[in-house]
Design an enzyme around this catalytic site. Structure first.
Site, PDB file in Angstrom:
ATOM      1  N   ASP A   1       5.047   1.526  -5.859  1.00  0.00           N
ATOM      2  CA  ASP A   1       6.501   1.756  -5.852  1.00  0.00           C
ATOM      3  C   ASP A   1       6.876   3.199  -5.526  1.00  0.00           C
ATOM      4  O   ASP A   1       7.881   3.709  -6.000  1.00  0.00           O
ATOM      5  CB  ASP A   1       7.124   1.371  -7.221  1.00  0.00           C
ATOM      6  CG  ASP A   1       6.725  -0.018  -7.648  1.00  0.00           C
ATOM      7  OD1 ASP A   1       6.748  -0.903  -6.787  1.00  0.00           O
ATOM      8  OD2 ASP A   1       6.387  -0.211  -8.829  1.00  0.00           O
ATOM      9  N   GLU A   2       6.080   3.857  -4.700  1.00  0.00           N
ATOM     10  CA  GLU A   2       6.359   5.258  -4.362  1.00  0.00           C
ATOM     11  C   GLU A   2       7.356   5.385  -3.214  1.00  0.00           C
ATOM     12  O   GLU A   2       7.807   6.491  -2.901  1.00  0.00           O
ATOM     13  CB  GLU A   2       5.058   5.983  -3.954  1.00  0.00           C
ATOM     14  CG  GLU A   2       3.941   5.986  -4.985  1.00  0.00           C
ATOM     15  CD  GLU A   2       3.014   4.783  -4.831  1.00  0.00           C
ATOM     16  OE1 GLU A   2       3.347   3.874  -4.034  1.00  0.00           O
ATOM     17  OE2 GLU A   2       1.975   4.756  -5.505  1.00  0.00           O
TER      18      GLU A   2
ATOM     19  N   LYS B   1       6.706   3.502  -0.110  1.00  0.00           N
ATOM     20  CA  LYS B   1       5.882   3.372   1.109  1.00  0.00           C
ATOM     21  C   LYS B   1       6.650   2.695   2.246  1.00  0.00           C
ATOM     22  O   LYS B   1       6.548   3.096   3.400  1.00  0.00           O
ATOM     23  CB  LYS B   1       4.610   2.552   0.807  1.00  0.00           C
ATOM     24  CG  LYS B   1       3.655   3.242  -0.143  1.00  0.00           C
ATOM     25  CD  LYS B   1       2.452   2.384  -0.442  1.00  0.00           C
ATOM     26  CE  LYS B   1       2.767   1.197  -1.329  1.00  0.00           C
ATOM     27  NZ  LYS B   1       3.163   1.528  -2.708  1.00  0.00           N
TER      28      LYS B   1
ATOM     29  N   GLY C   1       6.247  -5.217  -2.919  1.00  0.00           N
ATOM     30  CA  GLY C   1       7.651  -5.392  -2.556  1.00  0.00           C
ATOM     31  C   GLY C   1       8.102  -4.133  -1.850  1.00  0.00           C
ATOM     32  O   GLY C   1       8.255  -3.091  -2.471  1.00  0.00           O
ATOM     33  N   HIS C   2       8.230  -4.201  -0.533  1.00  0.00           N
ATOM     34  CA  HIS C   2       8.624  -3.023   0.234  1.00  0.00           C
ATOM     35  C   HIS C   2      10.096  -3.149   0.605  1.00  0.00           C
ATOM     36  O   HIS C   2      10.475  -4.020   1.380  1.00  0.00           O
ATOM     37  CB  HIS C   2       7.723  -2.865   1.458  1.00  0.00           C
ATOM     38  CG  HIS C   2       6.317  -2.507   1.084  1.00  0.00           C
ATOM     39  ND1 HIS C   2       5.261  -2.573   1.963  1.00  0.00           N
ATOM     40  CD2 HIS C   2       5.800  -2.066  -0.086  1.00  0.00           C
ATOM     41  CE1 HIS C   2       4.158  -2.186   1.326  1.00  0.00           C
ATOM     42  NE2 HIS C   2       4.461  -1.885   0.096  1.00  0.00           N
TER      43      HIS C   2
ATOM     44  N   GLN D   1       0.702  -1.473  -3.192  1.00  0.00           N
ATOM     45  CA  GLN D   1       0.388  -0.976  -4.538  1.00  0.00           C
ATOM     46  C   GLN D   1       0.029   0.520  -4.453  1.00  0.00           C
ATOM     47  O   GLN D   1       0.499   1.193  -3.563  1.00  0.00           O
ATOM     48  CB  GLN D   1      -0.733  -1.786  -5.208  1.00  0.00           C
ATOM     49  CG  GLN D   1      -0.316  -3.192  -5.635  1.00  0.00           C
ATOM     50  CD  GLN D   1      -0.348  -4.190  -4.508  1.00  0.00           C
ATOM     51  OE1 GLN D   1      -1.305  -4.291  -3.771  1.00  0.00           O
ATOM     52  NE2 GLN D   1       0.727  -4.947  -4.355  1.00  0.00           N
TER      53      GLN D   1
HETATM   54  P1  IMP Z   1      -1.116  -8.342  -9.873  1.00  0.00           P
HETATM   55  O1  IMP Z   1      -1.376  -7.521  -8.665  1.00  0.00           O
HETATM   56  O2  IMP Z   1       0.081  -9.233  -9.744  1.00  0.00           O
HETATM   57  O3  IMP Z   1      -2.336  -9.065 -10.355  1.00  0.00           O
HETATM   58  O4  IMP Z   1      -0.725  -7.321 -11.069  1.00  0.00           O
HETATM   59  C1  IMP Z   1      -1.666  -6.426 -11.640  1.00  0.00           C
HETATM   60  C2  IMP Z   1      -0.976  -5.122 -12.045  1.00  0.00           C
HETATM   61  O5  IMP Z   1      -0.565  -4.425 -10.883  1.00  0.00           O
HETATM   62  C3  IMP Z   1       0.282  -5.305 -12.893  1.00  0.00           C
HETATM   63  O6  IMP Z   1       0.369  -4.228 -13.808  1.00  0.00           O
HETATM   64  C4  IMP Z   1       1.412  -5.211 -11.884  1.00  0.00           C
HETATM   65  O7  IMP Z   1       2.611  -4.771 -12.473  1.00  0.00           O
HETATM   66  C5  IMP Z   1       0.839  -4.164 -10.929  1.00  0.00           C
HETATM   67  N1  IMP Z   1       1.360  -4.311  -9.558  1.00  0.00           N
HETATM   68  C6  IMP Z   1       1.004  -5.246  -8.643  1.00  0.00           C
HETATM   69  N2  IMP Z   1       1.673  -5.056  -7.492  1.00  0.00           N
HETATM   70  C7  IMP Z   1       2.454  -3.979  -7.677  1.00  0.00           C
HETATM   71  C8  IMP Z   1       3.359  -3.268  -6.822  1.00  0.00           C
HETATM   72  O8  IMP Z   1       3.570  -3.595  -5.654  1.00  0.00           O
HETATM   73  N3  IMP Z   1       3.971  -2.188  -7.373  1.00  0.00           N
HETATM   74  C9  IMP Z   1       3.731  -1.774  -8.648  1.00  0.00           C
HETATM   75  N4  IMP Z   1       2.889  -2.400  -9.485  1.00  0.00           N
HETATM   76  C10 IMP Z   1       2.251  -3.496  -8.993  1.00  0.00           C
END
Ligand code: IMP
Length: 406
Positions: free
Chosen positions: A13-14, A16, A40-41, A220
């Site tokens: 969430d920086e 990107k 989520g971009h 991520q």
């Molecule tokens: P997963 O990727 O859905 O398995 O989630 C694993 C961890 O990564 C959780 O703490 C999510 O909140 C975090 N996470 C996954 N995708 C994102 C992202 O795009 N932005 C921020 N955190 C993320």
């Protein structure tokens, strides 16, 4: 002609998407190498907010080809939703989206397993429930389905029936959920049909263009990386630049610039350690002024001061050649701004995050305090016009990260 990469430097969430959007102008290929619909971009197109989860942000540039690489996990239902969104916004994508044959397939079974696992664990990791972990688990257990399997209906259906049976046998899903699952499966098969057209071998496309302009879009962030992040509170893919080689087949020596995206403070969604997290008014202000809500789940993001120990680690793990600093203006009204320069652990000052990755709950952040600029940065177009205090802050971050902020 160059291959450049955009990587999340923190916990995701920086911003990107915004930087990829800026840098994708004139780029021939924009490619993603890992993750899936957990990303989520958010970008604005003709003043409309568009959130892309799987399709690279480069799709907004009408000449860029978008590749969803083999290191990704793809949810066909999500792809259809994103395509609907592109159509609604009159964004043409004809012949510009390629989903690699060998990317793994996220099915409703995987999403259901993800939800049930989260429920059973009391939301310990706080996943996005998009089926990411269960799909990567199947991949590494060598029982996964891949996009190429969508092209063979009988094989796909047989394998999916087998996977549903094994999920029931192993109590990965609840017997009472089977009707709901069957309903979702029907729509899933329809979506698989709709996206067949995009499924191709990306290898010749990448290698025929290896000397052209390619922009690689990370999802991520480094601290969520399965190997280098705050395990087990991580995602299940290689978000750092190392994932580019495996997820796209573009070897490290072909990548020119690796730009790390950092917010001027830090946020995190989901569970896990967060050394500089704020539980006071400053934290609330960062959250509300920064509108810090997850783009995929809508959850409130946890907020804290810039963590330069984590930042410096991220610079090294990724081999960053530059940094793009985002959301500096969120700090406009702060009187004092802090940067964590070290961690204190068992009476010792620590500057290497790796040595305490397993003890982050027990470290105490050591801060350096800066005066805020207390004026709006809006409409400033040149670095020279920045207030003195903002320049001091930026230059300090660059120095402690040991990389230019570009
Ligand atoms: P997963 O990727 O859905 O398995 O989630 C694993 C961890 O990564 C959780 O703490 C999510 O909140 C975090 N996470 C996954 N995708 C994102 C992202 O795009 N932005 C921020 N955190 C993320």
């Amino acid at each position: 002609m160059s291959i450049n990469a955009i990587i999340g430097g923190q916990w995701g969430d920086e911003g990107k998407g915004k930087i990829v959007d800026l840098l994708s102008k004139g780029v021939k290929i924009v490619a993603r190498y890992q993750g899936g619909a957990n990303a989520g971009h958010t970008v604005y197109y003709n003043n409309n907010k568009i959130v892309l989860h799987q399709i690279p942000t480069g799709v907004l540039r009408d000449k860029s080809l978008c590749i969803l690489g083999k290191g990704m996990v793809i949810d066909p239902i999500g792809i259809v939703e994103e395509i609907d969104c592109l159509n609604e916004n009159s964004i043409s994508f004809k012949d510009r989206i390629v989903i690699d044959y060998y990317a793994h397939l996220v099915t409703p079974i995987h999403k259901m397993i993800d939800r049930e696992t989260e429920l059973k664990s009391g939301n310990k990791i706080g996943t996005t429930c998009k089926g990411i972990g269960p799909t990567y688990s199947d991949k590494f257990n060598r029982i996964g389905l891949r996009m190429v399997d969508i092209l063979n209906n009988n094989y796909l259906k047989t394998k999916i029936e087998e996977r549903i049976n094994s999920a029931l046998e192993n109590n990965e899903i609840n017997k009472n959920s089977i009707d709901e699952l069957e309903k979702e499966m029907k729509y899933f098969y329809e979506c698989c049909e709709m996206i067949k057209y995009f499924i191709k071998d990306s290898f010749p496309i990448i290698y025929n263009n290896i000397n052209d302009n390619i922009l690689i879009e990370g999802a991520q962030g480094t601290l969520l990386d399965i190997d280098h992040g705050t395990y087990p509170f991580v995602t299940s893919s290689s978000c750092s630049s190392g994932g580019i080689a495996t997820g796209l087949g573009i070897p490290g020596n072909k990548v020119n610039d690796i730009i790390g995206i950092f917010k001027a403070y830090v946020t995190r969604v989901g569970g896990g350690p967060f050394p500089t997290e704020l539980f006071d008014e400053d934290g609330d202000r960062l959250q509300s002024i920064g509108k810090e809500f997850g783009a995929t789940t809508g959850r409130k993001r946890r907020c804290g001061w810039f963590d330069a120990v984590a930042g410096n680690y991220s610079v090294k793990i990724n081999g960053l050649t530059g940094v793009a600093l985002t959301k500096l203006d969120i700090l406009d009204s702060f009187k004092k701004i802090k940067v964590c320069t070290h961690y204190e652990f068992k009476g010792e000052l620590i500057s290497n995050m790796s040595s305490v990755l397993n003890n982050l709950e027990d470290i105490v952040p050591v801060y350096k305090e800066f005066s805020g600029w207390e004026t709006s940065l809006e409409n400033i177009e040149s670095y020279d016009d920045f207030p003195k205090e903002a320049k001091i802050y930026i230059e300090y971050l660059s120095e402690i990260l040991e990389v230019p902020i570009r």
